[in-house]
Enzyme design. Structure first.
Site, mmCIF file in Angstrom:
data_model
loop_
_atom_site.group_PDB
_atom_site.id
_atom_site.type_symbol
_atom_site.label_atom_id
_atom_site.label_comp_id
_atom_site.label_asym_id
_atom_site.label_seq_id
_atom_site.Cartn_x
_atom_site.Cartn_y
_atom_site.Cartn_z
ATOM 1 N N ARG A 79 -2.520 4.791 -61.497
ATOM 2 C CA ARG A 79 -1.830 5.684 -60.560
ATOM 3 C C ARG A 79 -1.910 5.138 -59.132
ATOM 4 O O ARG A 79 -0.940 5.225 -58.371
ATOM 5 C CB ARG A 79 -2.420 7.092 -60.654
ATOM 6 C CG ARG A 79 -1.573 8.150 -59.961
ATOM 7 C CD ARG A 79 -2.029 9.548 -60.298
ATOM 8 N NE ARG A 79 -3.384 9.815 -59.820
ATOM 9 C CZ ARG A 79 -4.078 10.917 -60.109
ATOM 10 N NH1 ARG A 79 -3.550 11.855 -60.883
ATOM 11 N NH2 ARG A 79 -5.295 11.093 -59.641
ATOM 12 N N LYS A 183 0.273 9.682 -55.024
ATOM 13 C CA LYS A 183 -0.885 10.305 -54.348
ATOM 14 C C LYS A 183 -1.046 9.701 -52.953
ATOM 15 O O LYS A 183 -1.938 8.891 -52.703
ATOM 16 C CB LYS A 183 -2.155 10.115 -55.194
ATOM 17 C CG LYS A 183 -3.137 11.270 -55.037
ATOM 18 C CD LYS A 183 -4.235 11.201 -56.093
ATOM 19 C CE LYS A 183 -5.296 12.242 -55.845
ATOM 20 N NZ LYS A 183 -4.863 13.612 -56.157
ATOM 21 N N GLU A 219 3.701 22.856 -58.351
ATOM 22 C CA GLU A 219 2.249 22.777 -58.527
ATOM 23 C C GLU A 219 1.537 23.400 -57.331
ATOM 24 O O GLU A 219 2.156 23.737 -56.323
ATOM 25 C CB GLU A 219 1.798 21.330 -58.714
ATOM 26 C CG GLU A 219 2.022 20.430 -57.502
ATOM 27 C CD GLU A 219 1.355 19.059 -57.670
ATOM 28 O OE1 GLU A 219 0.229 18.983 -58.189
ATOM 29 O OE2 GLU A 219 1.974 18.068 -57.247
HETATM 30 C C1 LIG Z 1 -4.832 14.577 -57.170
HETATM 31 C C2 LIG Z 1 -3.855 15.672 -57.317
HETATM 32 C C3 LIG Z 1 -3.809 16.481 -58.471
HETATM 33 C C4 LIG Z 1 -4.815 16.404 -59.586
HETATM 34 O O1 LIG Z 1 -4.809 15.187 -60.284
HETATM 35 P P1 LIG Z 1 -6.064 14.797 -61.185
HETATM 36 O O2 LIG Z 1 -5.756 13.417 -61.625
HETATM 37 O O3 LIG Z 1 -6.106 15.758 -62.315
HETATM 38 O O4 LIG Z 1 -7.265 14.903 -60.325
HETATM 39 C C5 LIG Z 1 -2.811 17.435 -58.557
HETATM 40 N N1 LIG Z 1 -1.907 17.604 -57.561
HETATM 41 C C6 LIG Z 1 -1.938 16.864 -56.440
HETATM 42 C C7 LIG Z 1 -0.929 17.118 -55.391
HETATM 43 C C8 LIG Z 1 -2.897 15.866 -56.287
HETATM 44 O O5 LIG Z 1 -2.925 15.143 -55.163
#
Ligand SMILES: *Cc1c(COP(=O)(O)O)cnc(C)c1O
Length: 344
Positions: A79, A183, A219
């Site tokens: 990722r 991210k 989300e």
């Molecule tokens: C990091 C993140 C998540 C959660 O991802 P994980 O890999 O499960 O920790 C969900 N939403 C956003 C916006 C994120 O930045």
């Protein structure tokens, strides 16, 4: 280590060392453990001006058997590569990523919480563009660091204690064809203000909608949305949602339990039909959501509708079962049938 393992919460704590590698002229330097926690950058570095930065979050656990496990670090490495590629910035190989995560745990091993406190070491890999520049450009020199901190539950609240959420009708965390699925540090700058507003109003979570039509659920601010209805695990399929590794793992566990996984567009109105709702992410695995308020605008005091899910005092039964399986695999008390954990 003189730490109260049962009262760690989720906050900065200085540890022994951070692990650093630098990219320049097509090469990553050999990673080093540094006791100096201050970065020394040129003031013209892209990270300060244009948010040339992305990051990851994963955890290391001390198991019931005494072994140390990293949960799915290969997924975080991949990722970070996708995020870095979107910034047109170099990113570490999977091998270098894993090597530096393991180094970080080893160097800070006395900060790794013992088994039994529902605590772990949170690892924060960060990729930062650091060469001086004035024009808008991707960074040619990059710093990759893995930071670690012992953490308990995110809010300091008891694990699996339900929280409330509010819909964000008038603020988006991502653009329709933007960066929501990467991210990036920039995504968090976008959501800080609405997130602070929701917090001041007493909500634990803020639920964002799809930025194109505001009719579908995307989300929460820093975690994915998942709902249980009958034997179904329902989670939004949307180009502006960050692909959560926790969500992906919970989906696999749900299938292992014989549940049906529905990855599809989820309309806001469907909230009325859900039996259990959770936010999910690395920090807490799941946060049960007992109610979601809808208002025309986040700054409004008038709530137009409240959706309620299950018992406001406890986590839903299906969600708790999924949570326990994931935590068991992380702690080495459940068989790791999917080979998710990497041992130190
Ligand atoms: C990091 C993140 C998540 C959660 O991802 P994980 O890999 O499960 O920790 C969900 N939403 C956003 C916006 C994120 O930045």
């Amino acid at each position: 280590m003189d730490l109260n393992w049962s009262d760690l919460a989720f906050k900065y704590r200085k540890t022994n060392a951070i692990i650093i590698s630098r990219y320049k002229d097509g090469q990553w330097s050999a990673p080093v453990a540094s006791k100096d926690f201050d970065f020394h950058f040129n003031a013209f570095a892209g990270v300060f001006h244009y948010a040339n930065s992305c990051f990851e979050g994963l955890k290391a656990f001390r198991g019931a058997d005494g072994k140390v496990r990293l949960f799915r670090p290969d997924e975080n490495a991949k990722r970070l590569q996708r995020s870095g590629a979107h910034l047109d910035m170099a990113a570490p190989s999977e091998e270098l990523f894993l090597e530096m995560c393991l180094m970080c745990v080893k160097e800070n091993i006395d900060f790794l919480p013992p088994y039994g406190y529902n605590a772990s070491m949170y690892l924060r890999p960060v990729l930062i563009g650091c060469n001086p520049q004035l024009g808008i450009a991707s960074s040619e020199e990059v710093l990759f660091a893995v930071l670690g901190a012992p953490v308990g539950t995110y809010s300091g609240a008891k694990s699996l204690s339900p929280g409330t959420a509010v819909l964000s009708r008038n603020f988006d965390r991502a653009a329709p064809n933007g960066t929501g699925c990467y991210k990036l540090a920039a995504n968090y700058a976008t959501s800080l203000h609405p997130y602070n507003m929701a917090h001041k109003q007493g909500y634990r979570e803020l639920l964002f909608l799809d930025p194109a039509t505001h009719t579908k659920i995307d989300e929460f601010g820093s975690s994915n949305f998942l709902a249980i209805r009958g034997n179904s695990y329902i989670t939004p399929l949307s180009p502006s949602v960050l692909p959560s590794i926790t969500n992906k793992s919970l989906q696999t566990v749900a299938e292992d339990f014989g549940m049906k996984v529905e990855k599809r567009a989820v309309l806001v109105e469907e909230l009325a039909e859900f039996e259990e709702v959770n936010a999910c992410g690395t920090a807490v695995v799941i946060t049960p959501i007992c109610s979601i308020d809808d208002k025309a605008a986040l700054e409004d005091t008038v709530v137009t509708k409240t959706y309620r899910f299950g018992d406001p005092t406890r986590c839903g039964a299906v969600s708790e079962k999924l949570y326990n399986r994931i935590r068991g695999i992380q702690d080495g008390t459940e068989e790791d049938i999917h080979n998710w954990c990497v041992l130190l």
